[in-house]
Enzyme design. Structure first.
Site, PDB file in Angstrom:
ATOM      1  N   LYS A  22     -10.022 -20.518  19.829  1.00 57.13           N
ATOM      2  CA  LYS A  22     -10.113 -20.164  18.401  1.00 57.13           C
ATOM      3  C   LYS A  22     -10.468 -21.397  17.562  1.00 57.13           C
ATOM      4  O   LYS A  22     -11.371 -21.349  16.730  1.00 57.13           O
ATOM      5  CB  LYS A  22      -8.765 -19.600  17.926  1.00 57.13           C
ATOM      6  CG  LYS A  22      -8.605 -19.571  16.423  1.00 57.13           C
ATOM      7  CD  LYS A  22      -7.287 -19.007  15.994  1.00 57.13           C
ATOM      8  CE  LYS A  22      -6.138 -19.992  15.897  1.00 57.13           C
ATOM      9  NZ  LYS A  22      -6.098 -20.815  14.673  1.00 57.13           N
ATOM     10  N   ASN A  23      -9.751 -22.499  17.807  1.00 56.43           N
ATOM     11  CA  ASN A  23      -9.921 -23.644  16.918  1.00 56.43           C
ATOM     12  C   ASN A  23     -11.206 -24.439  17.195  1.00 56.43           C
ATOM     13  O   ASN A  23     -11.587 -25.297  16.399  1.00 56.43           O
ATOM     14  CB  ASN A  23      -8.684 -24.558  16.976  1.00 56.43           C
ATOM     15  CG  ASN A  23      -7.504 -23.907  16.276  1.00 56.43           C
ATOM     16  OD1 ASN A  23      -7.673 -22.920  15.564  1.00 56.43           O
ATOM     17  ND2 ASN A  23      -6.307 -24.444  16.487  1.00 56.43           N
ATOM     18  N   CYS A 116       1.103 -23.293   3.471  1.00 55.90           N
ATOM     19  CA  CYS A 116       1.435 -22.155   4.328  1.00 55.90           C
ATOM     20  C   CYS A 116       2.783 -22.437   4.969  1.00 55.90           C
ATOM     21  O   CYS A 116       3.356 -23.506   4.752  1.00 55.90           O
ATOM     22  CB  CYS A 116       0.346 -21.890   5.358  1.00 55.90           C
ATOM     23  SG  CYS A 116       0.222 -23.136   6.600  1.00 55.90           S
ATOM     24  N   ARG A 121       0.250 -28.999   3.829  1.00 58.62           N
ATOM     25  CA  ARG A 121      -1.143 -29.048   4.294  1.00 58.62           C
ATOM     26  C   ARG A 121      -2.169 -29.420   3.213  1.00 58.62           C
ATOM     27  O   ARG A 121      -2.982 -28.594   2.790  1.00 58.62           O
ATOM     28  CB  ARG A 121      -1.506 -27.722   4.971  1.00 58.62           C
ATOM     29  CG  ARG A 121      -0.557 -27.387   6.099  1.00 58.62           C
ATOM     30  CD  ARG A 121      -1.006 -26.207   6.903  1.00 58.62           C
ATOM     31  NE  ARG A 121      -2.056 -26.519   7.843  1.00 58.62           N
ATOM     32  CZ  ARG A 121      -2.644 -25.609   8.606  1.00 58.62           C
ATOM     33  NH1 ARG A 121      -2.309 -24.359   8.508  1.00 58.62           N
ATOM     34  NH2 ARG A 121      -3.585 -25.961   9.446  1.00 58.62           N
ATOM     35  N   ASP A 307       0.838 -27.275  18.212  1.00 55.58           N
ATOM     36  CA  ASP A 307       0.602 -25.839  18.399  1.00 55.58           C
ATOM     37  C   ASP A 307       1.299 -25.270  19.637  1.00 55.58           C
ATOM     38  O   ASP A 307       1.214 -24.071  19.893  1.00 55.58           O
ATOM     39  CB  ASP A 307      -0.912 -25.554  18.470  1.00 55.58           C
ATOM     40  CG  ASP A 307      -1.585 -25.720  17.113  1.00 55.58           C
ATOM     41  OD1 ASP A 307      -0.870 -25.795  16.095  1.00 55.58           O
ATOM     42  OD2 ASP A 307      -2.833 -25.783  17.074  1.00 55.58           O
ATOM     43  N   ARG A 399      -3.998 -13.187  15.119  1.00 54.40           N
ATOM     44  CA  ARG A 399      -4.865 -14.251  14.590  1.00 54.40           C
ATOM     45  C   ARG A 399      -5.341 -15.177  15.698  1.00 54.40           C
ATOM     46  O   ARG A 399      -6.383 -15.830  15.560  1.00 54.40           O
ATOM     47  CB  ARG A 399      -4.110 -15.082  13.543  1.00 54.40           C
ATOM     48  CG  ARG A 399      -3.812 -14.319  12.284  1.00 54.40           C
ATOM     49  CD  ARG A 399      -3.302 -15.247  11.232  1.00 54.40           C
ATOM     50  NE  ARG A 399      -4.240 -16.346  11.012  1.00 54.40           N
ATOM     51  CZ  ARG A 399      -4.038 -17.336  10.179  1.00 54.40           C
ATOM     52  NH1 ARG A 399      -2.931 -17.396   9.486  1.00 54.40           N
ATOM     53  NH2 ARG A 399      -4.936 -18.295  10.047  1.00 54.40           N
TER      54      ARG A 399
END
Ligand code: EPZ
Length: 420
Positions: A22-23, A116, A121, A307, A399
């Site tokens: 994803k990233n 968030c 951030r 993560d 997500r």
């Protein structure tokens, strides 16, 4: 809305295939804004976040379609320069259209992403880098308004209080590809996702030296062309399945991951008494009966990834003795602690440290997903726990984990969705 139900404490077995990252996919999809020619990106995972990026590219004037795992991005008229709040606020990764828009159109108006649940951030490093390239930056009504007659190469240091920044590096790097002259990014992020972005940009004709290091040197070119490209496997998804296998002491075969991207995790598990073996691109675990507690500190790559912190914490909850997690990337990324308490875990937070006293067993409970990785930690906890766990707001998982429930069912887990 749906919730995920897990009937835990069952042995898991079988094979799971790791999806594209994803990233890596998000900034690479944003990089297609740098050219008018078609780009084909393969191995794009079908996730809420990649769908959001497709929507964003369309809102900026591109034709962008996903078929299977292949994304095709083409031009259809002129590009727009405004990235709206609705799309940027749902996904922070959207902010990385700023660099490409600025490079291509010399102007961009991109919503500030806001905070968030994992922390404040800020985006100061993104703006610092773009300013150094000659951009005038103003904040107007929650938007970054950036204009640059001509971007010009420069040297810029992108290290921040918490180390290098992944998406700030992506933004400045993408802008620099079309700048006049040479740009040196010092203290650049060297995550495999940034390395993958560099290879995509090179395939488009960009000139970048130092790929994979903390010093990227970009010689600007006049234009970039279309490219075909493969996204790397998702190291965080792979790490999540490794931790799931460790926590449930299961014999799972994890296929298609890049073992070399997982050293920090492999080393920690080794210290705990779990050997992670890689044979012919298949990862398996050898478990010892009694696990040893460890200390884990998160850092930018090649350090232990933030993560995977929540997922590792779930494993620590049933590891005998006292384990410690220190969060050095997002010091407030501990919202999952309260949910793990509801399942019987013994965890104390002290600033950016979590002190975990292992318990014999977790018990299923209704819990709330708060962000993507915290939710993945709760899935692992639910699979280990005795009884039924209900994970509310499971859209967070969608997500970042492709076909999570199907993949878990393929391993023999008893999981299903119910309407809230
Ligand atoms: C990327 O976010 C990932 N997102 C995150 O993945 C990941 O947690 C994070 O990198 C760290 O590895 C994507 O790639 C889309 P950073 P990013 O800028 O780039 C501070 C997931 O679950 N900072 O590297 O936004 C920041 O507050 C997610 O998949 C500044 O101070 O993270 C943090 O403490 C969530 N100023 C640290 O740097 C800035 O201008 C690292 O953040 C930018 C960042």
């Amino acid at each position: 809305m749906e919730k995920l139900i897990i009937e835990g404490n069952r042995p898991l077995k079988g094979e799971v295939e790791i999806s594209g990252s994803k990233n890596a996919a998000l900034p690479i999809m944003a990089a297609t804004l740098l050219t008018d020619e078609p780009c084909i990106i393969r191995r794009v995972p079908k996730l809420r976040d990649t769908m959001t990026m497709l929507k964003l590219l369309r809102s900026l004037g591109k034709r962008a379609e996903l078929s299977g795992h292949e994304v095709i991005v083409e031009s259809k008229g002129s590009l727009r320069h405004v990235a709206e709040y609705q799309l940027v606020s749902t996904m922070r990764g959207s902010f990385c259209v700023l660099g490409p828009l600025l490079a291509k159109l010399h102007k961009a108006r991109v919503s500030l992403p806001g905070g968030c649940v994992i922390g404040v951030r800020p985006v100061d490093l993104h703006l610092k880098g773009l300013h150094a390239l000659g951009t005038k930056i103003e904040i107007e009504n929650g938007y970054v308004v950036a204009t640059a007659k001509n971007l010009r190469g420069t040297s810029v240091y992108l290290g921040g209080v918490f180390g290098s920044s992944v998406l700030a590096t992506a933004n400045v790097l993408m802008a620099a590809t079309l700048a006049k002259g040479q740009t040196t990014i010092e203290s650049a992020a060297c995550e495999p996702e940034i390395e993958n972005l560099c290879y995509f940009l090179q395939a488009m004709g960009a000139q970048i030296d130092g790929v994979g290091s903390h010093r990227l040197v970009v010689s600007g070119v006049k234009r970039l062309h279309g490219a075909r490209f493969d996204i790397i496997p998702d190291r965080i998804e792979a790490g999540t399945y490794i931790l799931l296998a460790a926590a449930t002491r299961s014999d799972i075969r994890i296929k298609g991951a890049h073992y070399a991207h997982l050293w920090a995790l492999v080393d920690k598990l080794d210290q705990m008494g779990i050997r992670v073996i890689n044979q012919n691109n298949v990862i398996r675990l050898e478990h010892q009966w009694r696990l040893k507690p460890v200390g884990v500190t998160t850092h930018p790559y090649p350090g232990f990834p933030t993560d995977l912190q929540a997922q590792f914490m779930s494993l620590m909850t049933i590891t005998p003795g006292v384990s410690i997690i220190t969060e050095r990337v997002y010091p407030d990324r501990f919202i999952h602690i309260a949910e793990l308490h509801r399942m019987g875990a013994d965890i104390r937070r002290e600033g950016s440290n979590a002190i975990i006293q292992g318990v014999k067993v977790l018990h299923g409970a209704p819990v709330m997903a708060s962000d993507l990785r915290a939710s993945a930690g709760l899935v692992i906890a639910g699979l280990m726990a005795k009884g039924r766990t209900e994970i509310h707001r499971m859209y967070h998982l969608e997500r970042g984990y492709e076909n999570l429930d199907d993949k878990l069912m393929g391993l023999g887990a008893k999981v299903y969705r119910e309407k809230e």
